[in-house]
Write a protein that holds these residues in place. Structure first.
Motif, mmCIF file in Angstrom:
data_model
loop_
_atom_site.group_PDB
_atom_site.id
_atom_site.type_symbol
_atom_site.label_atom_id
_atom_site.label_comp_id
_atom_site.label_asym_id
_atom_site.label_seq_id
_atom_site.Cartn_x
_atom_site.Cartn_y
_atom_site.Cartn_z
ATOM 1 N N ARG A 258 12.599 21.712 26.062
ATOM 2 C CA ARG A 258 11.523 22.719 26.012
ATOM 3 C C ARG A 258 10.478 22.323 24.958
ATOM 4 N N SER A 259 10.933 21.750 23.867
ATOM 5 C CA SER A 259 9.983 21.294 22.845
ATOM 6 C C SER A 259 9.065 20.207 23.392
ATOM 7 N N GLU A 260 9.652 19.301 24.179
ATOM 8 C CA GLU A 260 8.829 18.234 24.749
ATOM 9 C C GLU A 260 7.885 18.778 25.815
ATOM 10 N N GLU A 261 8.353 19.726 26.635
ATOM 11 C CA GLU A 261 7.512 20.240 27.720
ATOM 12 C C GLU A 261 6.368 21.105 27.193
ATOM 13 N N THR A 262 6.627 21.894 26.163
ATOM 14 C CA THR A 262 5.576 22.793 25.653
ATOM 15 C C THR A 262 4.661 22.112 24.635
ATOM 16 N N GLY A 263 5.069 20.959 24.168
ATOM 17 C CA GLY A 263 4.252 20.269 23.175
ATOM 18 C C GLY A 263 4.391 20.833 21.790
ATOM 19 N N ARG A 264 5.302 21.758 21.599
ATOM 20 C CA ARG A 264 5.537 22.337 20.274
ATOM 21 C C ARG A 264 6.661 21.543 19.597
ATOM 22 N N ALA A 265 6.277 20.687 18.706
ATOM 23 C CA ALA A 265 7.258 19.841 18.050
ATOM 24 C C ALA A 265 8.137 20.663 17.115
ATOM 25 N N LEU A 266 9.418 20.364 17.167
ATOM 26 C CA LEU A 266 10.363 21.019 16.268
ATOM 27 C C LEU A 266 10.246 20.404 14.883
ATOM 28 N N PRO A 267 10.518 21.182 13.844
ATOM 29 C CA PRO A 267 10.561 20.596 12.493
ATOM 30 C C PRO A 267 11.555 19.433 12.476
ATOM 31 N N GLU A 268 11.238 18.410 11.698
ATOM 32 C CA GLU A 268 12.061 17.194 11.683
ATOM 33 C C GLU A 268 13.501 17.504 11.298
ATOM 34 N N GLU A 269 13.674 18.405 10.352
ATOM 35 C CA GLU A 269 15.042 18.729 9.933
ATOM 36 C C GLU A 269 15.815 19.410 11.052
ATOM 37 N N ASP A 270 15.164 20.341 11.799
ATOM 38 C CA ASP A 270 15.831 21.006 12.929
ATOM 39 C C ASP A 270 16.125 20.001 14.045
ATOM 40 N N ARG A 271 15.199 19.130 14.279
ATOM 41 C CA ARG A 271 15.397 18.126 15.338
ATOM 42 C C ARG A 271 16.589 17.217 14.991
ATOM 43 N N ARG A 272 16.665 16.835 13.717
ATOM 44 C CA ARG A 272 17.761 15.968 13.305
ATOM 45 C C ARG A 272 19.102 16.704 13.445
ATOM 46 N N GLU A 273 19.124 17.979 13.096
ATOM 47 C CA GLU A 273 20.364 18.758 13.245
ATOM 48 C C GLU A 273 20.774 18.885 14.715
ATOM 49 N N LEU A 274 19.773 19.099 15.595
ATOM 50 C CA LEU A 274 20.092 19.195 17.028
ATOM 51 C C LEU A 274 20.675 17.881 17.546
ATOM 52 N N LEU A 275 20.069 16.768 17.156
ATOM 53 C CA LEU A 275 20.571 15.459 17.622
ATOM 54 C C LEU A 275 21.974 15.193 17.058
ATOM 55 N N THR A 276 22.184 15.563 15.805
ATOM 56 C CA THR A 276 23.523 15.385 15.230
ATOM 57 C C THR A 276 24.554 16.239 15.965
ATOM 58 N N SER A 277 24.138 17.479 16.305
ATOM 59 C CA SER A 277 25.042 18.353 17.052
ATOM 60 C C SER A 277 25.333 17.795 18.436
ATOM 61 N N VAL A 278 24.301 17.235 19.102
ATOM 62 C CA VAL A 278 24.497 16.636 20.431
ATOM 63 C C VAL A 278 25.486 15.482 20.340
ATOM 64 N N GLN A 279 25.324 14.629 19.318
ATOM 65 C CA GLN A 279 26.250 13.507 19.153
ATOM 66 C C GLN A 279 27.675 14.002 18.908
ATOM 67 N N ALA A 280 27.805 15.038 18.097
ATOM 68 C CA ALA A 280 29.140 15.567 17.817
ATOM 69 C C ALA A 280 29.785 16.148 19.075
ATOM 70 N N GLN A 281 28.976 16.876 19.866
ATOM 71 C CA GLN A 281 29.519 17.458 21.091
ATOM 72 C C GLN A 281 29.900 16.378 22.105
ATOM 73 N N MET A 282 29.101 15.316 22.179
ATOM 74 C CA MET A 282 29.431 14.210 23.077
ATOM 75 C C MET A 282 30.707 13.499 22.633
ATOM 76 N N ALA A 283 30.848 13.314 21.325
ATOM 77 C CA ALA A 283 32.075 12.695 20.820
ATOM 78 C C ALA A 283 33.287 13.579 21.116
ATOM 79 N N GLU A 284 33.114 14.913 20.979
ATOM 80 C CA GLU A 284 34.219 15.831 21.275
ATOM 81 C C GLU A 284 34.582 15.781 22.756
ATOM 82 N N LEU A 285 33.566 15.712 23.628
ATOM 83 C CA LEU A 285 33.837 15.584 25.067
ATOM 84 C C LEU A 285 34.570 14.288 25.369
#
Length: 474
Positions: A258-285
């Protein structure tokens, strides 16, 4: 032919053979008795020598080509040493060598069966005539006993036929009664095949083969029902465990998209947390899927022998076992998990111990025990691994497991209420228990014997402190 018909036919055939054997034995026994009786009657019938000589000298001994008067159905024939004969009463009989030998005084008497000129069979007794070189044969027709034997054969045939028919009917009745449990078993199998209802049970009475078969069938359906229930539970539990990381992963990815589609960039710290969470969830899967694959893998098969050493392992096939050093596996496992607890102290005290097991699966089990200990150990704590006489002990200094939860720690997907917020799939200890059972050992969690803090995992495997000689059988 159905089994019931084959059993009835077998019973009828068995009875027919038995009746036939008894009937033949009875017929021959009666025939022998009747012949003995006829021979005794011939011995009681005597012709005086004077009568024989008088008849021969007076010309009243009829030539062989003409029948003599025979008012009583008997035959009296005179035989000389040359084999010639004349008939006093009845018809001419065949002269045998035994008759001639009696006339020659080579035998005292002769008993045999002979045929007359008209084809009638006679029982003949030949005795010498005193004072002459002649012998006299007294004969009676075999028809006296043939009629009795024919009647006896008819009676035996009727009785035997009735016995065979009765045996066939009894065989059908016995087969129907004896196969009734088999019919119930067949109906149960057909019902299960139609409806897949594994709750069907067959009543079992007695201790015969049919009862044993019924009990075995009930045990089989019970095991199948339990296996199906475990399979359904595994699927349900796996779906439940997969739903949480998938939901979190989808939410994080939706935010990034949604951030990419709307052009509203997420704060860098929030973006980094989301990517870290995605990696953790993928590792758990990935870990969860790996654990499920490990649990679904077939059990290890015994080693096939030297000819299988260079064979290629097919995908999905059970891995072969080999002699491995449990102390070496534990040492490698400790080094593997050491980076996962940088603030913990991992100590070892390992004596040599060699076991027969699947190398990769056993090492994964030891790693799971160490992971579990690291997960619950406080910062600055110690995880001690000890191996003595085939008993591997992994002790942590965590909060410990309540006594009422110890029986459930090796169940699939079971997690302590206090550990549900921690990462993990709840399959690690289940994999440990499965691998250890396949290797002939046992594993358990317990509270430390000294009453100190933490939990003690005890893994016991059969083996020896020294490896077997090279080339020794497994």
């Amino acid at each position: 032919m159905p089994l019931r018909g084959r059993l009835a036919l077998l019973a009828a055939t068995t009875v027919a053979l038995a009746v036939a054997a008894c009937a033949l034995a009875c017929w021959f026994l009666v025939r022998a008795q009747l012949l003995d009786s006829l021979d005794d009657s011939l011995r009681d019938t005597s012709v005086s020598p004077a009568t024989v000589v008088d008849r021969v000298q007076s010309g009243q001994c009829t030539p062989p080509d003409r029948p003599a008067p025979n008012p009583f159905g008997a035959t009296v024939q005179v035989v000389d040493t040359s084999g010639g004969s004349c008939v006093i009463v009845g018809r001419k009989l065949d002269v045998t060598d035994a008759d001639v030998r009696v006339a020659e005084r080579g035998r005292r008497e002769s008993l045999h069966t002979a045929r007359a000129t008209n084809g009638t069979e006679y029982r003949v007794r030949t005795t010498p005539v005193a004072g002459t070189n002649l012998a006299v044969s007294v004969a009676r027709p075999m028809a006296e006993i043939d009629e009795s034997l024919r009647n006896l054969a008819l009676i035996l045939s009727l009785v035997g036929g009735a016995g065979v028919l009765g045996a066939a009917g009894a065989g059908v009745a016995l087969a129907r009664a004896g196969l009734r449990p088999v019919d119930r078993l067949t109906e149960a199998v057909e019902h299960i095949a139609r409806t897949e209802d594994l709750a069907v049970r067959i009543p079992t009475d007695g201790h015969d083969e049919i009862a044993r078969l019924s009990r075995s069938f009930n045990a089989m359906t019970e095991a199948l029902a339990s296996s199906r229930e475990l399979q359904q539970q595994l699927i349900a539990d796996a779906g439940h465990e997969l739903r949480t990381p998938l939901t979190s992963l989808r939410t994080n990815i939706d935010l990034l998209v949604r951030s990419e589609e709307t052009g509203r960039a997420l704060p860098e710290e929030d973006r980094r947390e989301l990517l870290t969470s995605v990696q953790a969830q993928m590792a758990e899967l990935a870990d969860l899927i790996g654990d499920l694959q490990e649990l679904s893998r077939p059990q290890a098969a015994p080693e096939a022998g030297p000819e299988a050493e260079g064979s290629v392992q097919e995908p999905g096939a059970p891995a072969r076992t080999e002699v491995v050093g449990l102390h070496e596996i534990a040492e490698r496992a400790v080094e593997r998990v050491r980076p996962r607890g940088p603030r913990l102290t991992l100590t070892t005290d390992l004596d040599p111990w060699y076991v027969r097991a699947e190398l990769a699966a056993l090492e994964r089990s030891v790693v799971n025990l160490l992971d579990n200990a690291i997960k619950f150990s406080p910062e600055g704590g110690t995880v001690h691994t000890r191996l003595r006489d085939g008993v591997l002990t992994v002790r942590d200094q965590g909060p410990g497991v309540p006594a009422d939860e110890l029986p459930h720690v090796f169940d699939r997907f079971w997690r302590s209420p206090s550990a549900r917020s921690l990462p993990g799939s709840g399959l690690g200890l289940s994999i440990v228990a499965r691998t250890v059972r396949q290797s002939g050992g046992e594993v358990r969690l317990q509270q430390p014997a000294d009453g100190g803090p933490g939990t003690e995992a005890v893994l016991r495997l059969p083996g020896a402190p020294t490896p077997p000689p090279t080339g020794a059988p497994g």
